[in-house]
Design a protein around this motif. Sequence first.
Motif, mmCIF file in Angstrom:
data_model
loop_
_atom_site.group_PDB
_atom_site.id
_atom_site.type_symbol
_atom_site.label_atom_id
_atom_site.label_comp_id
_atom_site.label_asym_id
_atom_site.label_seq_id
_atom_site.Cartn_x
_atom_site.Cartn_y
_atom_site.Cartn_z
ATOM 1 N N ILE A 132 47.144 56.024 -3.259
ATOM 2 C CA ILE A 132 48.064 55.421 -3.998
ATOM 3 C C ILE A 132 48.746 54.483 -2.818
ATOM 4 C CG2 ILE A 132 50.304 55.948 -4.890
ATOM 5 C CD1 ILE A 132 49.080 58.590 -5.951
ATOM 6 N N ASP A 133 49.179 55.065 -1.704
ATOM 7 C CA ASP A 133 49.606 54.200 -0.779
ATOM 8 C C ASP A 133 48.803 54.066 0.537
ATOM 9 O OD1 ASP A 133 49.871 56.842 0.183
ATOM 10 O OD2 ASP A 133 51.884 56.770 0.563
ATOM 11 N N ASN A 134 47.555 54.278 0.634
ATOM 12 C CA ASN A 134 46.700 54.095 1.742
ATOM 13 C C ASN A 134 45.395 53.381 1.422
ATOM 14 O OD1 ASN A 134 45.659 54.353 4.201
ATOM 15 N ND2 ASN A 134 44.989 56.312 3.811
ATOM 16 N N ILE A 135 45.539 52.077 1.637
ATOM 17 C CA ILE A 135 44.433 51.069 1.238
ATOM 18 C C ILE A 135 44.174 50.130 2.584
ATOM 19 C CG2 ILE A 135 43.670 49.029 0.063
ATOM 20 C CD1 ILE A 135 45.076 50.231 -2.322
ATOM 21 N N SER A 136 43.306 50.025 3.133
ATOM 22 C CA SER A 136 42.901 49.186 4.292
ATOM 23 C C SER A 136 41.696 48.419 4.045
ATOM 24 C CB SER A 136 42.313 50.119 5.581
ATOM 25 O OG SER A 136 43.466 51.067 5.666
ATOM 26 N N THR A 137 41.813 47.214 4.767
ATOM 27 C CA THR A 137 40.590 46.397 4.552
ATOM 28 C C THR A 137 39.832 45.823 5.624
ATOM 29 O OG1 THR A 137 41.633 45.354 2.455
ATOM 30 C CG2 THR A 137 40.071 43.684 3.600
ATOM 31 N N PHE A 138 38.548 46.125 5.805
ATOM 32 C CA PHE A 138 37.836 45.665 7.026
ATOM 33 C C PHE A 138 36.578 45.030 6.625
ATOM 34 C CE2 PHE A 138 40.420 49.018 8.958
ATOM 35 C CZ PHE A 138 40.607 48.570 10.179
ATOM 36 N N LYS A 139 36.377 43.895 7.368
ATOM 37 C CA LYS A 139 34.755 43.298 7.076
ATOM 38 C C LYS A 139 33.668 44.152 7.345
ATOM 39 C CE LYS A 139 32.797 38.899 8.167
ATOM 40 N NZ LYS A 139 32.620 38.124 6.808
ATOM 41 N N GLY A 144 29.844 53.482 5.750
ATOM 42 C CA GLY A 144 29.852 54.788 6.797
ATOM 43 C C GLY A 144 31.299 54.852 7.714
ATOM 44 N N ASN A 145 31.043 55.748 8.548
ATOM 45 C CA ASN A 145 32.383 55.968 9.555
ATOM 46 C C ASN A 145 32.643 54.708 10.100
ATOM 47 O OD1 ASN A 145 33.145 56.668 12.455
ATOM 48 N ND2 ASN A 145 34.063 58.019 11.135
ATOM 49 N N LEU A 146 33.823 54.202 9.923
ATOM 50 C CA LEU A 146 34.497 53.004 10.479
ATOM 51 C C LEU A 146 34.238 52.791 11.973
ATOM 52 C CD1 LEU A 146 35.524 50.068 9.727
ATOM 53 C CD2 LEU A 146 37.603 51.151 9.860
ATOM 54 N N ALA A 147 34.789 53.798 12.557
ATOM 55 C CA ALA A 147 34.656 53.757 13.965
ATOM 56 C C ALA A 147 33.071 53.506 14.530
ATOM 57 C CB ALA A 147 35.176 54.825 14.670
ATOM 58 N N THR A 148 32.016 54.315 13.826
ATOM 59 C CA THR A 148 30.801 53.912 14.213
ATOM 60 C C THR A 148 30.205 52.716 14.284
ATOM 61 O OG1 THR A 148 30.517 56.575 13.938
ATOM 62 C CG2 THR A 148 28.564 55.176 13.881
ATOM 63 N N THR A 149 30.545 52.132 12.711
ATOM 64 C CA THR A 149 29.796 51.052 12.512
ATOM 65 C C THR A 149 30.473 49.884 13.235
ATOM 66 O OG1 THR A 149 31.652 50.758 10.418
ATOM 67 C CG2 THR A 149 29.353 51.491 9.902
ATOM 68 N N GLN A 150 31.898 49.690 13.574
ATOM 69 C CA GLN A 150 32.229 48.740 14.433
ATOM 70 C C GLN A 150 31.796 49.066 15.757
ATOM 71 O OE1 GLN A 150 36.829 49.391 14.241
ATOM 72 N NE2 GLN A 150 36.736 47.447 12.582
ATOM 73 N N ALA A 151 31.365 50.112 16.381
ATOM 74 C CA ALA A 151 31.040 50.400 17.593
ATOM 75 C C ALA A 151 29.441 49.599 17.643
ATOM 76 C CB ALA A 151 30.963 51.981 18.094
ATOM 77 N N ILE A 152 28.835 50.103 16.620
ATOM 78 C CA ILE A 152 27.442 49.491 16.364
ATOM 79 C C ILE A 152 27.242 47.865 16.412
ATOM 80 C CG2 ILE A 152 25.279 48.992 14.771
ATOM 81 C CD1 ILE A 152 26.056 51.958 14.129
ATOM 82 N N VAL A 153 28.332 47.103 15.673
ATOM 83 C CA VAL A 153 28.444 45.941 15.383
ATOM 84 C C VAL A 153 28.760 45.166 17.088
ATOM 85 C CG1 VAL A 153 29.873 43.808 14.516
ATOM 86 C CG2 VAL A 153 28.946 45.733 12.955
ATOM 87 N N SER A 154 29.765 45.867 17.667
ATOM 88 C CA SER A 154 30.084 45.410 19.012
ATOM 89 C C SER A 154 29.005 45.594 20.042
ATOM 90 C CB SER A 154 31.256 46.211 19.298
ATOM 91 O OG SER A 154 32.492 46.000 18.595
ATOM 92 N N ILE A 155 28.180 46.588 20.087
ATOM 93 C CA ILE A 155 26.926 46.826 20.923
ATOM 94 C C ILE A 155 26.296 45.598 20.906
ATOM 95 C CG2 ILE A 155 25.286 48.391 21.525
ATOM 96 C CD1 ILE A 155 27.160 50.936 20.706
ATOM 97 N N LEU A 156 25.807 45.542 19.559
ATOM 98 C CA LEU A 156 24.755 44.297 19.212
ATOM 99 C C LEU A 156 25.216 43.125 19.675
ATOM 100 C CD1 LEU A 156 23.639 45.706 15.892
ATOM 101 C CD2 LEU A 156 22.332 45.807 17.912
ATOM 102 N N ASP A 157 26.791 42.772 19.464
ATOM 103 C CA ASP A 157 27.051 41.428 19.727
ATOM 104 C C ASP A 157 27.169 41.391 21.243
ATOM 105 O OD1 ASP A 157 28.655 39.134 18.705
ATOM 106 O OD2 ASP A 157 30.184 39.846 19.804
ATOM 107 N N GLU A 158 27.677 42.363 22.067
ATOM 108 C CA GLU A 158 27.573 42.446 23.209
ATOM 109 C C GLU A 158 26.307 41.951 24.064
ATOM 110 O OE1 GLU A 158 29.386 45.772 25.220
ATOM 111 O OE2 GLU A 158 31.457 45.238 24.289
ATOM 112 N N ARG A 159 25.010 42.666 23.258
ATOM 113 C CA ARG A 159 23.951 42.495 23.967
ATOM 114 C C ARG A 159 23.264 41.114 23.706
ATOM 115 N NH1 ARG A 159 21.174 48.087 21.957
ATOM 116 N NH2 ARG A 159 22.301 49.623 23.286
#
Length: 249
Positions: free
Chosen positions: A25-32, A51-66
């Motif tokens: 009702i009062d908890n909506i978040s938006t992430f790409k 899936g888990n946002l922290a996990t998916t963001q970490a995966i994207v960041s790792i791939l991007d850094e590489r």
Amino acid sequence: MTYCIGLLLKKGLVFMSDTRTNAGIDNISTFKKMHSWSKPGDRVITMMTAGNLATTQAIVSILDERTKAPSERNPSIFEAPSMFQVARLVGETIREEIQTNAGVGETADSAFNATIILGGQIKGAPPRLFMIYPEGNFVEASDETPFFQIGETKYGRPILVRVFDSEMSFEDATKLMLVSFDSTLKANMSVGLPLDLQVYQTDDLEILQSHRIDADDDYYNLISTGWGDALKQAFLSLPEFTFESGAKE
């Protein structure tokens, strides 16, 4: 929650993802949830996450850094010789990230899961589409399984199964995905606008179209209203059901 679709067409690839990660009702978040990497003239790679946002963001960041600082131990998706090898790299990254966080907290065994749709093309090979699981293994789209969904899949799947044709145009594919998303949005508030759309045409080795669809998008609202009206008309046009004579109502 999440809803993402990847379609493998004869003409190329089409991706669509929602952007809602929390609902209430009062908890909506938006992430790409859609991320792309490209090396003009060599390759285009697109990934959608659930899936888990922290996990998916970490995966994207790792791939991007590489991609910026690859090493023998941590190769870049830009160095992989095929999309199959890209899928292996992404799968290994998912598995390593989940294992790194496993055992942390009371619900860690399930809290760090991530599922990914991966697609793209490397010069000299056809476009390919994969679904990668939290364990790091994956399956590839084929003529028998020409599209993948992740997240909240059940509400939007029937329209895909009934209408999808690998020969369809990018425009029709986009319309089909919008109908699938609209059915999902109507049934589950954990999936929400805006939507991200990306179109890749075979052998272009660059993204053809990238577009964000907001709640005030005229075409999306036309599709949403039109699909609801069309369903009502289709229902009314079906043969009438009648009870047998003498049967109790």
